[in-house]
Design a protein around this motif. Structure first.
Motif, PDB file in Angstrom:
ATOM      1  N   ASP A  26      -5.780 -44.222  67.662  1.00  0.00           N
ATOM      2  CA  ASP A  26      -6.073 -45.511  68.314  1.00  0.00           C
ATOM      3  C   ASP A  26      -6.070 -45.385  69.831  1.00  0.00           C
ATOM      4  OD1 ASP A  26      -6.460 -47.015  65.975  1.00  0.00           O
ATOM      5  OD2 ASP A  26      -4.300 -47.342  65.748  1.00  0.00           O
ATOM      6  N   ALA A  27      -5.064 -44.718  70.382  1.00  0.00           N
ATOM      7  CA  ALA A  27      -4.986 -44.535  71.837  1.00  0.00           C
ATOM      8  C   ALA A  27      -6.178 -43.715  72.330  1.00  0.00           C
ATOM      9  CB  ALA A  27      -3.674 -43.849  72.212  1.00  0.00           C
ATOM     10  N   PHE A  28      -6.557 -42.703  71.570  1.00  0.00           N
ATOM     11  CA  PHE A  28      -7.710 -41.869  71.907  1.00  0.00           C
ATOM     12  C   PHE A  28      -8.962 -42.738  72.022  1.00  0.00           C
ATOM     13  CE2 PHE A  28     -11.386 -39.359  70.795  1.00  0.00           C
ATOM     14  CZ  PHE A  28     -11.188 -38.127  71.408  1.00  0.00           C
ATOM     15  N   CYS A  29      -9.199 -43.569  71.010  1.00  0.00           N
ATOM     16  CA  CYS A  29     -10.393 -44.416  70.996  1.00  0.00           C
ATOM     17  C   CYS A  29     -10.388 -45.424  72.144  1.00  0.00           C
ATOM     18  CB  CYS A  29     -10.520 -45.132  69.661  1.00  0.00           C
ATOM     19  SG  CYS A  29     -10.915 -44.020  68.299  1.00  0.00           S
ATOM     20  N   LEU A  30      -9.229 -46.031  72.405  1.00  0.00           N
ATOM     21  CA  LEU A  30      -9.143 -46.990  73.515  1.00  0.00           C
ATOM     22  C   LEU A  30      -9.447 -46.329  74.850  1.00  0.00           C
ATOM     23  CD1 LEU A  30      -5.998 -49.111  72.545  1.00  0.00           C
ATOM     24  CD2 LEU A  30      -8.370 -49.908  72.732  1.00  0.00           C
TER      25      LEU A  30
END
Length: 196
Positions: free
Chosen positions: A18-22
């Motif tokens: 999730d952090a990667f995508c954000l």
């Protein structure tokens, strides 16, 4: 044919998806790159993937960052057609041959950043050698060389006479003969140059 960047790896921790995508979404907005977020349903076959597909330039192939539940970087397009098992689903790539030089450089810099922050074991093979060298001149020479060879091949193919009832096999034979003749002529020229 063309300069391509190949990459594979695994998130440092699966919960970083999730952090990667954000973060990549923010980078795409800043760079004015088009993107699509992927967040499969939990029961997706062969398994759900989460990630982002980025289009850095209209003349570049997309960058695909999709992760399986264990955080492995998987090729979402290959998964659709091949399922979970084949080795091809573990390899991602993007061809930059026809995009501007700075697009290739930006992609490599992005991959280096992602290796430092999210994918410590990221393995990259850059056919333009920019990943390994940081040499933009070498990258340009390689791109220019391939563009010249592709133009040469296109010109050569334009001379090909195709018969009305030509089969794929006879057409392939004609193309092979044409290319072999061109190579023989090039070798003869090189030998003449060496004798001088």
């Amino acid at each position: 044919m063309g300069i391509t960047i190949h990459y594979q790896g695994k998130l440092n921790r699966p919960d970083l998806a999730d952090a990667f995508c954000l973060e990549l979404e923010d980078i795409c907005k800043a760079m004015e790159w088009k993107y699509n977020l992927i967040n499969d349903e939990p029961d997706s076959e062969p398994f759900p993937v989460k990630g982002i597909i980025i289009s850095p330039h209209e003349k570049s192939e997309p960058l695909v960052f999709t992760f399986d539940p264990e955080g492995n970087l998987r090729n979402a397009f290959m998964l659709q057609f091949l399922g979970e098992e084949p080795d091809l689903t573990w390899h991602n790539h993007t061809k930059t041959q026809f995009a501007p030089l700075d697009v290739h450089i930006s992609i490599v810099k992005l991959l280096k950043y992602l290796q430092q922050k999210f994918i410590g074991d990221l393995k990259v093979t850059d056919e333009g050698s920019y990943w390994e060298t940081g040499d933009a001149d070498l990258l340009k020479k390689k791109m220019d060389f391939l563009n010249a060879k592709m133009d040469e091949l296109a010109g050569l193919l334009e001379t090909l006479k195709i018969e009305k009832d030509e089969t794929a096999e006879t057409l392939a034979d004609k193309i092979e003969k044409l290319i072999n003749e061109k190579m023989k002529n090039s070798i003869r020229r090189i030998k003449r140059i060496k004798k001088k």
